[in-house]
Write an enzyme that holds these catalytic residues in place. Structure first.
Site, mmCIF file in Angstrom:
data_model
loop_
_atom_site.group_PDB
_atom_site.id
_atom_site.type_symbol
_atom_site.label_atom_id
_atom_site.label_comp_id
_atom_site.label_asym_id
_atom_site.label_seq_id
_atom_site.Cartn_x
_atom_site.Cartn_y
_atom_site.Cartn_z
ATOM 1 N N GLU A 90 -15.981 -0.916 -6.068
ATOM 2 C CA GLU A 90 -15.966 -2.378 -6.136
ATOM 3 C C GLU A 90 -16.939 -3.037 -5.152
ATOM 4 O OE1 GLU A 90 -11.901 -1.014 -7.629
ATOM 5 O OE2 GLU A 90 -13.216 -0.514 -5.930
ATOM 6 N N PHE A 152 3.546 -3.074 -6.639
ATOM 7 C CA PHE A 152 2.475 -2.082 -6.668
ATOM 8 C C PHE A 152 1.114 -2.766 -6.786
ATOM 9 C CE2 PHE A 152 -0.237 0.828 -9.230
ATOM 10 C CZ PHE A 152 -0.347 1.850 -8.309
ATOM 11 N N GLN A 153 0.203 -2.420 -5.899
ATOM 12 C CA GLN A 153 -1.158 -2.963 -5.844
ATOM 13 C C GLN A 153 -1.174 -4.491 -5.705
ATOM 14 O OE1 GLN A 153 -3.440 -1.239 -9.128
ATOM 15 N NE2 GLN A 153 -4.017 0.475 -7.796
ATOM 16 N N LYS A 202 -1.422 -11.226 -14.000
ATOM 17 C CA LYS A 202 -1.461 -10.581 -15.310
ATOM 18 C C LYS A 202 -0.705 -11.372 -16.377
ATOM 19 C CE LYS A 202 -1.397 -5.876 -17.120
ATOM 20 N NZ LYS A 202 -1.071 -4.459 -16.800
ATOM 21 N N MET A 518 -31.525 1.956 14.285
ATOM 22 C CA MET A 518 -31.480 0.772 15.133
ATOM 23 C C MET A 518 -30.494 0.971 16.285
ATOM 24 S SD MET A 518 -33.073 -2.054 15.531
ATOM 25 C CE MET A 518 -33.751 -2.657 13.989
#
Length: 608
Positions: A90, A152-153, A202, A518
């Site tokens: 993602e 969940f999630q 959802k 760096m």
């Protein structure tokens, strides 16, 4: 823009908290069979409203990763002409959408599921926010009745992203989804651009609605000022005309405000030298006699000298961040400041504006031009000596490097060879670190939206997914080159699989110095050479890794191989990766130490 064929994949193992089954077994909502065996027409849902709104907004491509809570939106995408690009992670989706927006000038769109999908977008959203890049993020969410139950999630996505978005939305009603998505899209590109987010429960995306598509318009409360106050414009014009050493400073807002033509015309009509910030690279052709390239910590010595000695600084679309200014008390110490910006919050935030001009960059530049009393020839004649002084600094502090036969390949040489081998309008993406600075210093940029990098947030790993997004946004005949470091490349190298799957014609050049370069440079300069956790000699052989992904891999460690290998990689029809083994001790100069004076830049470590 290019057309490519995506292969759909999904995040495995996502369980629907409402049914207890994995989402791969969840029924589709497009069509349903009636009890008598006949087929009823598909009914529009909130998910369809999302997709139809994006279609009406002109979205052609979007980047994301499937998952349980966002699955209804993906199902609605099944019949859409929008090209969905499944990314490997993602974060890559967010960076790809960001870069797509930078190259096209339109908001990029990314999407992810709830929980870890949404939180994986956060780095990319924060990056877009810091750089004022227009982007719309769509995230799935658990059903409304489960919000707050630690389902969940489940993650409080709007709470997490509130500090890093222009605005975000919780779309808990199917009938409101279309308008929310349309408003988010419009808001992302209106005024000072930035990311917006719509969180999609959802039940709302699966619920029926007749309200599609939504309107792509900003709320009535959003009305950025386009024209600056007339009295302030008149005063600013008089200050510029009275100056002996005027200097234009083009910031990222010149590019994002599509004001490059107005800005260039103003500079050339009046003969005023131009310095840019890093986000504005390409806003003024760097081979133009008036252009002094970019200023700041690793900017050119002549750009920093011009800022230090100018007496009127005309900053356009610039936020005066610390990497540009160094110490505020030593920044442009002799200058009155004219600050043009569409965001009032930037006026006198870091650097005091003597002449604040709030409005659209292109519009305000034309206002100032119209307020000039002298003709263009008078302006140019008055500032001849100043222009000559700027040319003298360019000759005195050129960007140079040595190529001794007994030392390894120099990274600066590689960047110059890539520039020479590519077209003038090639798009360059980078990660963050030494390679980023060399790519900015030793490539000559002539057009806006050809430099695509992470500036404010400094996100290592930005380069490769950005190249994927840039490839979709660029014209078919534009070349896309990703200049990356070994450390940055490893952070998102899984996106090479996307480039292979989509058969994207991109060339990745890894400046492999086996360090986080760096960090190593700072450790040597400021930490007595104590190199802790900067050594990357454990990296894989990137040419072989590329071949394992299905890309074309090359390895180069000497000057004689550089030009031919670049030519072969650019000619390859598909993604290629060149692992350039470069000098591990090469450093980036000039350098202004953090908080130091721009006019006292170091050209070597012993000057720090």
């Amino acid at each position: 823009m290019s057309e490519h064929t995506a292969q759909p994949v999904s995040r495995e193992g996502d369980e629907d908290p409402e049914t207890g089954v994995t989402d791969s077994a969840a029924p589709k909502t497009d069509d349903s069979a009636a009890d008598d065996g006949s087929t009823e027409p598909a009914r529009a849902t909130g998910a369809h409203a999302v997709v139809s709104t994006l279609e009406s907004a002109g979205v052609e491509a979007m980047f994301g990763v499937q998952g349980g809570a966002i699955m209804p939106v993906y199902d609605a995408l099944f019949d859409s002409d929008i090209h969905h690009v499944t990314m490997a992670h993602e974060q890559g989706a967010a960076h790809a959408a960001d870069a797509y927006g930078v190259v096209t000038g339109e908001p990029g769109v990314c999407l992810a599921t709830s929980g870890p999908g949404a939180t994986n977008l956060v780095t990319g959203i924060a990056d877009a926010n810091m750089d004022s890049d227009a982007m719309v993020a769509l995230t799935g969410q658990v059903s409304s009745e489960l919000v707050g139950s630690d389902a969940f999630q489940e993650t409080d996505t709007t709470g997490v992203t509130a500090p890093i978005t222009k605005h975000n939305y919780f779309a808990d009603e199917s009938d409101a989804i279309g308008d929310m998505v349309g408003e988010a899209f419009a808001l992302a590109e209106t005024g000072r651009p930035g990311p917006t987010l719509v969180d999609l429960p959802k039940d709302a995306t699966m619920g029926e609605t007749e309200n599609e598509p939504g309107k792509t318009e900003t709320p009535s409360t959003c009305s950025p000022q386009t024209e600056a106050d007339a009295a302030n414009v008149e005063a600013a014009a008089q200050a510029i005309e009275s100056a002996e050493k005027p200097l234009l400073l083009f910031g990222g807002g010149v590019v994002k405000g599509n004001a490059c033509e107005e800005a260039r015309n103003f500079a050339t009509d009046h003969g005023i030298p131009v310095v840019t910030t890093m986000p504005a690279i390409g806003s003024m052709p760097e081979d133009h006699d008036l252009c002094l390239s970019w200023a700041g910590m690793h900017g050119t010595g002549y750009a920093n000298m011009a800022i230090t000695h100018c007496d009127v600084l005309i900053a356009v679309g610039c936020r005066f961040d610390d990497r540009l200014t160094g110490g505020i008390d030593t920044f442009a110490p002799e200058a009155e400041v004219v600050h043009i910006d569409i965001d009032p919050a930037e006026i006198s935030k870091n650097v005091h504006a003597d002449y604040p001009l709030i409005g659209d960059a292109g519009t305000v530049i034309e206002q100032v031009d119209a307020a000039f009393s002298m003709d263009e020839d008078e302006d140019r004649d008055d500032w001849t000596a100043w222009r000559e002084r700027c040319r003298t600094w360019r000759d005195e502090f050129p960007l140079t490097y040595d190529t001794p036969d007994d030392e390894p390949l120099k990274p600066q040489f590689v960047v110059e060879a890539l520039d020479e081998a590519t077209d003038d309008d090639a798009v360059v993406t980078t990660g963050v670190g030494q390679h980023q600075m060399w790519a900015a210093q030793f490539w000559t940029y002539r057009s806006p939206r050809t430099w695509v990098s992470s500036h404010g947030l400094g996100t290592m790993g930005y380069g490769l997914p950005a190249a994927v997004g840039a490839r979709f946004g660029a014209d078919d005949d534009q070349q896309v080159v990703c200049i990356d470091g070994d450390g940055s490349f490893q952070m998102t190298m899984q996106e090479l699989s996307v480039a292979v799957r989509e058969n994207l014609d991109i060339t990745v050049a890894i400046l492999n110095n086996e360090y986080i370069g760096m960090v190593r440079q700072w450790q040597d300069a400021f930490f007595e050479g104590r190199r802790m956790a900067a050594d990357y000699d454990w990296c894989p052989e990137f040419d072989k890794l590329a071949e394992a992904f299905g890309a074309k891999g090359f390895a180069v460690d000497c000057y004689d191989e550089v030009a031919d290998t670049i030519e072969e990689a650019l000619a390859y029809d598909g993604p290629s990766v060149i692992d350039f083994h470069v000098d591990p001790d090469a450093n980036v100069y000039p350098m202004v130490p953090s908080g130091g004076a721009n006019g006292k830049f170091a050209l070597s470590e012993d000057q720090l």
